[in-house]
Design a protein around this motif. Structure first.
Motif, PDB file in Angstrom:
ATOM      1  N   GLU A 110      42.163 -27.594 -54.381  1.00  0.00           N
ATOM      2  CA  GLU A 110      41.879 -26.198 -54.077  1.00  0.00           C
ATOM      3  C   GLU A 110      42.981 -25.620 -53.193  1.00  0.00           C
ATOM      4  O   GLU A 110      43.800 -26.335 -52.628  1.00  0.00           O
ATOM      5  N   ASP A 111      42.968 -24.314 -53.075  1.00  0.00           N
ATOM      6  CA  ASP A 111      43.874 -23.637 -52.161  1.00  0.00           C
ATOM      7  C   ASP A 111      43.285 -23.725 -50.757  1.00  0.00           C
ATOM      8  O   ASP A 111      42.583 -22.820 -50.310  1.00  0.00           O
ATOM      9  N   LEU A 133      37.233 -23.555 -41.606  1.00  0.00           N
ATOM     10  CA  LEU A 133      37.959 -24.696 -41.034  1.00  0.00           C
ATOM     11  C   LEU A 133      37.578 -25.982 -41.746  1.00  0.00           C
ATOM     12  O   LEU A 133      38.446 -26.801 -42.093  1.00  0.00           O
ATOM     13  N   TYR A 134      36.277 -26.171 -41.989  1.00  0.00           N
ATOM     14  CA  TYR A 134      35.839 -27.402 -42.635  1.00  0.00           C
ATOM     15  C   TYR A 134      36.419 -27.520 -44.039  1.00  0.00           C
ATOM     16  O   TYR A 134      37.024 -28.545 -44.397  1.00  0.00           O
ATOM     17  N   GLU A 135      36.255 -26.473 -44.830  1.00  0.00           N
ATOM     18  CA  GLU A 135      36.719 -26.545 -46.215  1.00  0.00           C
ATOM     19  C   GLU A 135      38.239 -26.585 -46.298  1.00  0.00           C
ATOM     20  O   GLU A 135      38.806 -27.228 -47.185  1.00  0.00           O
ATOM     21  N   GLY A 136      38.914 -25.904 -45.386  1.00  0.00           N
ATOM     22  CA  GLY A 136      40.373 -25.930 -45.388  1.00  0.00           C
ATOM     23  C   GLY A 136      40.926 -27.305 -45.090  1.00  0.00           C
ATOM     24  O   GLY A 136      41.794 -27.817 -45.803  1.00  0.00           O
ATOM     25  N   THR A 137      40.414 -27.929 -44.031  1.00  0.00           N
ATOM     26  CA  THR A 137      40.915 -29.252 -43.679  1.00  0.00           C
ATOM     27  C   THR A 137      40.417 -30.309 -44.662  1.00  0.00           C
ATOM     28  O   THR A 137      41.144 -31.240 -45.006  1.00  0.00           O
ATOM     29  N   HIS A 138      39.191 -30.173 -45.127  1.00  0.00           N
ATOM     30  CA  HIS A 138      38.684 -31.121 -46.128  1.00  0.00           C
ATOM     31  C   HIS A 138      39.532 -31.054 -47.392  1.00  0.00           C
ATOM     32  O   HIS A 138      39.929 -32.079 -47.956  1.00  0.00           O
ATOM     33  N   GLY A 139      39.833 -29.839 -47.840  1.00  0.00           N
ATOM     34  CA  GLY A 139      40.661 -29.698 -49.034  1.00  0.00           C
ATOM     35  C   GLY A 139      42.052 -30.258 -48.838  1.00  0.00           C
ATOM     36  O   GLY A 139      42.621 -30.887 -49.741  1.00  0.00           O
ATOM     37  N   LYS A 140      42.614 -30.063 -47.648  1.00  0.00           N
ATOM     38  CA  LYS A 140      43.969 -30.548 -47.371  1.00  0.00           C
ATOM     39  C   LYS A 140      44.030 -32.067 -47.363  1.00  0.00           C
ATOM     40  O   LYS A 140      44.923 -32.670 -47.982  1.00  0.00           O
ATOM     41  N   TYR A 141      43.114 -32.701 -46.675  1.00  0.00           N
ATOM     42  CA  TYR A 141      43.214 -34.152 -46.471  1.00  0.00           C
ATOM     43  C   TYR A 141      42.540 -34.969 -47.569  1.00  0.00           C
ATOM     44  O   TYR A 141      42.851 -36.149 -47.730  1.00  0.00           O
ATOM     45  N   HIS A 142      41.664 -34.347 -48.321  1.00  0.00           N
ATOM     46  CA  HIS A 142      41.049 -35.047 -49.446  1.00  0.00           C
ATOM     47  C   HIS A 142      41.699 -34.670 -50.777  1.00  0.00           C
ATOM     48  O   HIS A 142      41.217 -35.085 -51.833  1.00  0.00           O
ATOM     49  N   ASN A 143      42.775 -33.878 -50.704  1.00  0.00           N
ATOM     50  CA  ASN A 143      43.539 -33.517 -51.903  1.00  0.00           C
ATOM     51  C   ASN A 143      42.641 -32.995 -53.017  1.00  0.00           C
ATOM     52  O   ASN A 143      42.669 -33.457 -54.153  1.00  0.00           O
ATOM     53  N   SER A 144      41.833 -32.007 -52.677  1.00  0.00           N
ATOM     54  CA  SER A 144      40.846 -31.511 -53.631  1.00  0.00           C
ATOM     55  C   SER A 144      41.454 -30.661 -54.741  1.00  0.00           C
ATOM     56  O   SER A 144      40.788 -30.354 -55.730  1.00  0.00           O
TER      57      SER A 144
END
Length: 557
Positions: free
Chosen positions: A225-226, A212-223
Motif C-alpha cells: 500500500e501507499d 500512524l498505525y497503518e502507515g508504519t505497518h504498511g512500511k515495515y510489513h511491505n504491504s
C-alpha cells in the motif's frame, strides 16, 4: 459473522439501554416500531457505547493483549509467550467488536426515522460512526482482513452474515470515512452535553492513531500500500489538534493518572471512559489498582529503555551503575518518569512500605496507584484515558520522521521535549545531540513513546506495527534485582534458583555482568512465529458459521 445471530433481536437491541435515560418509558413497553421518534431515543441508543467500553482492556481478549509484549509480566510463562496458543472457539476480541459494530449499524440505519433536525440527527450518526470506525480498527489490528458489515441485520438468514473477509485497505478506508464524518458533526469538546462522550477532537485524534498505525505497518510489513498517505493523514490530523489550542499537557505526570486530573479541567484528556461517581457511592467501577498489586509488574527489559539524566541510554551513559548492588540503583540519575512509574524501596505502596519481590518478580507499578481506591477492593472510579494529548504529540513526531526521514528541532521541542519538560527531565533531544552521541533518532522517538505510555495498552500494538516482535519477544524476560537483605531471606532463597550468576545461567549468557537479576521467563521457553503470530487466529466458530467464507489467518491450524 454468524456470531452476531445471538445478538440480533430484530431491532430491539439498542432499546435495552432506554433505562439509561430517565425520560424514557420502561424498556419492556418499547417496541422497535414505536422507538426512533425523538432525540431522547437517539441519545438512549448511543448511551450503549459508553456503557460497553471497558477501559484499559477494552475487548474481551482472552490473550491479555499487553501481556503479550515485553513490557508487563504476570510473573511467569503463559500460552502466548510460550507459543502454545490454541485457536479459540470464540474470542471477545472478535465477538465484542462486532457486537458493538452491530449497535452502530442499527443506529445509523434507524436514527433517520426520528423527528429531529439534520444537525441533531448527524450528531448521533457521528457518535455511531465514530464507534464503528473505532472497533473496525481494533479488528484490523488483530486480524487483518475482516468482514466489513455496514448495515443492521434484522434477519438471521441474511446472506451478509456469510460475508467473507474484506481486504484490510478497504476496511481502513471505511474507518477513515467514519472518522471524517464524526469529526464534521460531533460537538466541540467544550460544547459536550455530557463529559466522557466523544467530541470532534476525539475523531481527529483517532485519525492520528489510525494513520500512524497503518502507515508504519504498511512500511515495515511491505504491504504494497501507499503507506505514506496514511502517515500524511496522521500528520495533518495531529497538526490540526496541536494548532487548535484545545489541548495541552497536564502539568503533573504523577497526578495525571489519579481522579484529581479528571474532567475537562485536565486539557490533556481527549476521550475518556468515565467511571464514578467518585467515592464510595461509585456505581460504574473497575479494578485496575487491585490488578497493579496482584497481577502485573514492569519488566527490566522495558525499565532499561528509560534514559539517564544526561539523555543517554544504559549502554552509553556515564551514570550507569555496574554492577548494581541495590534494587534502587536502577532509579539513580534516571528519567524521572521511572520513579513515577515504579516503586522504590520504602515508598508507601500497596500494604505499607514497599519491599522488592513481596508482590511481583518485576518492578511494581506505582503509576496511577491510589490507596483510597485500593481499599475499595476493586470498586475503583478513576476515569480511563482512552486518548490523551501526549499520544497525539509523540505520534506526530514519529509520523513526521517516518514520512520525511528527519524531524526538526522545533518539532522535537513541541513533542518529545514537551513530554520531558513536563517531568523535569534535564536532557533535551536535538539532532545535534543525537548525532554527537551516535543515537538513532527514530529509536529515540520510539523509546519516548514506550516510557511515556507504560501500562496504557500501547506497547504490543507498537512492536507489531514496527515489526520487531521477533526481536524483542523471544528473549529472557528479566525481572527486578534481588539482593539478600533487601527482601526477606525466605523470599531470596525461593528466588535464587532463577537469579543470574556471574552474568550467565545454565551456561548461557544472560544479562551482561550483572548478578542477581531474576529471570521471569527464559528465552528458550518463549516463541514468536513470524509466519503466524503477527495476526490473531480467527475463532473457529466464525469460520464454521460462515460456511467457510471467513478463512483462517496464515500459519494457524
Amino acid at each position: 459473522m454468524k456470531t452476531l445471530n445471538k445478538y440480533i433481536l430484530l431491532g430491539a437491541l439498542t432499546l435495552s439501554v432506554a433505562s439509561c435515560d430517565l425520560d424514557m418509558v420502561p424498556e419492556t413497553s418499547v417496541t422497535d416500531a414505536s422507538y426512533w421518534k425523538t432525540e431522547g431515543d437517539l441519545r438512549g441508543a448511543c448511551n450503549r457505547f459508553y456503557e460497553q467500553m471497558n477501559g484499559n482492556n477494552d475487548l474481551g481478549d482472552g490473550f491479555k493483549h499487553d501481556y503479550r509484549s515485553d513490557e508487563l509480566t504476570t510473573g511467569g510463562a503463559n500460552a502466548v509467550s510460550s507459543g502454545n496458543v490454541q485457536i479459540p472457539t470464540t474470542n471477545g476480541a472478535w465477538t465484542d467488536a462486532y457486537w458493538r459494530i452491530f449497535i452502530a449499524n442499527n443506529i445509523i440505519e434507524k436514527a433517520p426515522r426520528a423527528d429531529v433536525s439534520e444537525a441533531v440527527l448527524n450528531k448521533y450518526l457521528a457518535e455511531a460512526r465514530f464507534f464503528r470506525g473505532y472497533y473496525y480498527f481494533e479488528l484490523v489490528k488483530k486480524y487483518g482482513d475482516v468482514p466489513l458489515l455496514l448495515k443492521a441485520i434484522n434477519d438471521t438468514k441474511d446472506p451478509d452474515l456469510m460475508m467473507p473477509r474484506t481486504p484490510r485497505a478497504e476496511v481502513i478506508k471505511q474507518v477513515y470515512e467514519d472518522l471524517e464524518f464524526a469529526a464534521t458533526w460531533l460537538p466541540d469538546i467544550d460544547k459536550l452535553d455530557k463529559w466522557g462522550h466523544v467530541a470532534r477532537q476525539a475523531a481527529i485524534a483517532m485519525k492520528v492513531r489510525v494513520g500512524l498505525y497503518e502507515g508504519t505497518h504498511g512500511k515495515y510489513h511491505n504491504s504494497g500500500e501507499d503507506y505514506r498517505s496514511h502517515l500524511k493523514t496522521s500528520i495533518d490530523a495531529a497538526k490540526e489538534l496541536i494548532t487548535s489550542g484545545k489541548h495541552e499537557l497536564y502539568p503533573d505526570f504523577e497526578k495525571l493518572f489519579l481522579d484529581v486530573a479528571e474532567g475537562r479541567q485536565n486539557r490533556e484528556n481527549i476521550f475518556v471512559k468515565e467511571y464514578g461517581p467518585n467515592g464510595s457511592a461509585a456505581t460504574t467501577t473497575h479494578g485496575t489498582i487491585r490488578q497493579m498489586e496482584n497481577t502485573v509488574s514492569v519488566t527490566r527489559n522495558v525499565v532499561d529503555l528509560f534514559l539517564y539524566t544526561d539523555g543517554l541510554p544504559r549502554e552509553k551513559s556515564a551514570y550507569t551503575i555496574t554492577p548494581e548492588t541495590s534494587y534502587d540503583d536502577v532509579f539513580s540519575n534516571r528519567d524521572p518518569r521511572l520513579g513515577m512509574t515504579c516503586y522504590k524501596i520504602g515508598e508507601e505502596a500497596y500494604k505499607g512500605a514497599f519491599t522488592p519481590h513481596n508482590f511481583h518478580r518485576g518492578y511494581s507499578i506505582k503509576k496511577g496507584f491510589d490507596i483510597v481506591q485500593w481499599s475499595t477492593n476493586s470498586k475503583e472510579w478513576t476515569d480511563w484515558m482512552a486518548i490523551r494529548y501526549a499520544e497525539v504529540l509523540i505520534s506526530y513526531a514519529e509520523a513526521l520522521y517516518e514520512y520525511n526521514g528527519s524531524i526538526s528541532d522545533d518539532d522535537l521541542d513541541i513533542t518529545v521535549n514537551a513530554l520531558r519538560n513536563r517531568v523535569g527531565m534535564p536532557a533535551k533531544l536535538t539532532n545535534a545531540f543525537a548525532q554527537a552521541n551516535g543515537l538513532d533518532m527514530l529509536e529515540e522517538i520510539r523509546r519516548e513513546r514506550t516510557v511515556e505510555f507504560i501500562d496504557e495498552n500501547k506497547r504490543y500494538d507498537d512492536i507489531i506495527r514496527w515489526k520487531i516482535a521477533e526481536k524483542v519477544l523471544p528473549v529472557d524476560i528479566i525481572g527486578a534485582l534481588c539482593i539478600s537483605g533487601e527482601t526477606t531471606q525466605s523470599k531470596y532463597d525461593e528466588l535464587k534458583a532463577k537469579l543470574t550468576v556471574g552474568g550467565s545461567l545454565n551456561g548461557k549468557q544472560r544479562y551482561g555482568t550483572q548478578d542477581d537479576l531474576y529471570v521471569i521467563e527464559f528465552a528458550e521457553d518463549r516463541r514468536f512465529d513470524t509466519a503466524k503470530d503477527y495476526l490473531y487466529p480467527v475463532p473457529l466458530y466464525e469460520i464454521s458459521q460462515s460456511g467457510g467464507a471467513v478463512t483462517q489467518n496464515p500459519g494457524w491450524k
